[in-house]
Design a protein around this motif. Structure first.
Motif, PDB file in Angstrom:
ATOM      1  N   HIS A 167      38.323  36.572  33.528  1.00  0.00           N
ATOM      2  CA  HIS A 167      38.049  35.133  33.460  1.00  0.00           C
ATOM      3  C   HIS A 167      37.338  34.743  32.169  1.00  0.00           C
ATOM      4  CE1 HIS A 167      39.857  34.855  37.314  1.00  0.00           C
ATOM      5  NE2 HIS A 167      39.219  35.974  37.601  1.00  0.00           N
ATOM      6  N   CYS A 177      43.169  28.278  36.550  1.00  0.00           N
ATOM      7  CA  CYS A 177      42.966  29.600  37.151  1.00  0.00           C
ATOM      8  C   CYS A 177      42.296  29.422  38.510  1.00  0.00           C
ATOM      9  CB  CYS A 177      42.088  30.430  36.217  1.00  0.00           C
ATOM     10  SG  CYS A 177      41.820  32.112  36.790  1.00  0.00           S
ATOM     11  N   CYS A 179      39.838  30.771  39.628  1.00  0.00           N
ATOM     12  CA  CYS A 179      38.377  30.863  39.541  1.00  0.00           C
ATOM     13  C   CYS A 179      37.755  29.490  39.352  1.00  0.00           C
ATOM     14  CB  CYS A 179      37.959  31.788  38.395  1.00  0.00           C
ATOM     15  SG  CYS A 179      38.171  31.056  36.760  1.00  0.00           S
ATOM     16  N   CYS A 184      42.176  31.276  31.338  1.00  0.00           N
ATOM     17  CA  CYS A 184      41.561  32.605  31.506  1.00  0.00           C
ATOM     18  C   CYS A 184      42.548  33.707  31.101  1.00  0.00           C
ATOM     19  CB  CYS A 184      41.192  32.840  32.967  1.00  0.00           C
ATOM     20  SG  CYS A 184      39.855  31.798  33.544  1.00  0.00           S
TER      21      CYS A 184
HETATM   22 ZN    ZN Z   1      39.702  32.407  35.787  1.00  0.00          ZN
END
Ligand code: ZN
Length: 311
Positions: A167, A177, A179, A184
């Motif tokens: 990330h 992403c 996350c 990322c």
């Molecule tokens: Zn990410």
């Protein structure tokens, strides 16, 4: 005689079990599917209990011989307090006092750690990182994970989630992403993204990564280009890591790393070209020594190094 560690490597698909001796030798192993019990945390824990007893019975190694049970899990793990904070890919796991649950059942000291940290520990003490006091271990798979050894210690970060190399943003815009960020590194070299790239780049969109590897072996220009582009992304992310941490060694493992013959020369070239000179000169990129076993070996190291002890 108590000298064995029972390692458990919990993944989204499978749970691997291994009994490891003091030299890191795996004396027995077995595996059970995670998915069948995925919906319910209690049923998953009970299934692990019964699988563990069956394994110990079948290989005639008494539970009394285990110095510790050492469990790697895919998520944020408060190792000193024995708590699973959160597992993003296995539903229902939030703030679970798993160490206490295991110790109540078996009366054996139980240690917990993040799965990539466990792999890092295994490679550090028994594998490609042997003899080093500083290294980064990166795993290339569906996700891209990282583990850090600094000055002979595992570095976990203040919330136990350090090492999330997947990330690191390598693009200021870039795709979203899971996350919560975007651009990322994982969005460029994760398994799913590589398969999507194959779908775009090749006439046959159903090719697998091993298929492309086989084509590269025969000198296919498109396949070679695919690996050069993938390795360039990996190299770019590592340039930042190399400049920041000045590691002497980066170990790369996970499924995609089996293509190291076609990846590593470009990764190295990118680092030599873009990273700062002193750091670039120092760093060595090596392939992980253990495949699936690294996490189980790491289970032994977690115990051996006195990591994951009660605070
Ligand atoms: Zn990410």
């Amino acid at each position: 005689m108590k000298n064995l560690v029972l390692g458990i490597d919990v993944g989204g698909t499978n749970i691997k079990f291994g009994i490891v001796d003091a030299e890191g030798k795996i004396l027995a192993r077995s595996v059970m599917p995670t998915e069948a019990y995925n919906r319910n945390k209690t049923s998953l824990i009970k299934a692990i209990f019964s699988h563990l007893r069956t394994l110990s019975d079948s290989v005639k190694i008494s539970l009394k011989r285990f110095s510790a049970i050492s469990i790697g899990l895919p998520g944020a793990i408060d190792s000193p307090n024995g708590i699973v904070i959160f597992l993003p890919n296995i539903p229902g796991w939030k703030n679970v006092p798993l160490r206490a649950i295991f110790e109540a059942e078996f009366g054996i000291p139980t240690l917990l750690e993040n799965d990539v940290n466990m792999i890092t520990l295994g490679e550090w003490k028994f594998g490609a990182g042997k003899g080093h006091n500083n290294l980064l271990c990166m795993t290339l798979g569906t996700g891209v994970g990282g583990g850090l050894i600094f000055d002979g210690r595992l570095y976990r970060g203040v919330n136990f989630v350090a090492g999330e190399i997947g990330h690191i943003p390598i693009n200021e815009q870039g795709p979203a992403c899971n996350c919560g960020g975007w651009g990322c590194f994982e969005q460029y070299v994760g398994n799913r993204q590589l398969l999507e790239k194959i779908g775009r780049d090749f006439a046959n969109p159903n090719l697998t990564i091993p298929d492309v590897h086989a084509m590269a072996k025969k000198g296919d220009a498109k396949a070679l280009k695919f690996f050069v582009e993938t390795a360039t992304h990996i190299g770019n992310a590592l340039v930042g890591v190399v400049n920041l941490l000045n590691p002497p060694l980066i170990i790369i493992g996970g499924g995609v790393s089996h293509n190291h013959r076609y990846l590593f020369p470009t990764i190295n070239a990118v680092i030599q070209k873009r990273a700062m000179q002193v750091q670039a000169k120092q760093v060595k990129i090596v392939h992980a020594q253990f495949g699936d076993d690294a996490g189980i070996m790491g289970a032994r190291v977690l115990y051996m190094e006195g990591l994951g002890k009660k605070r």
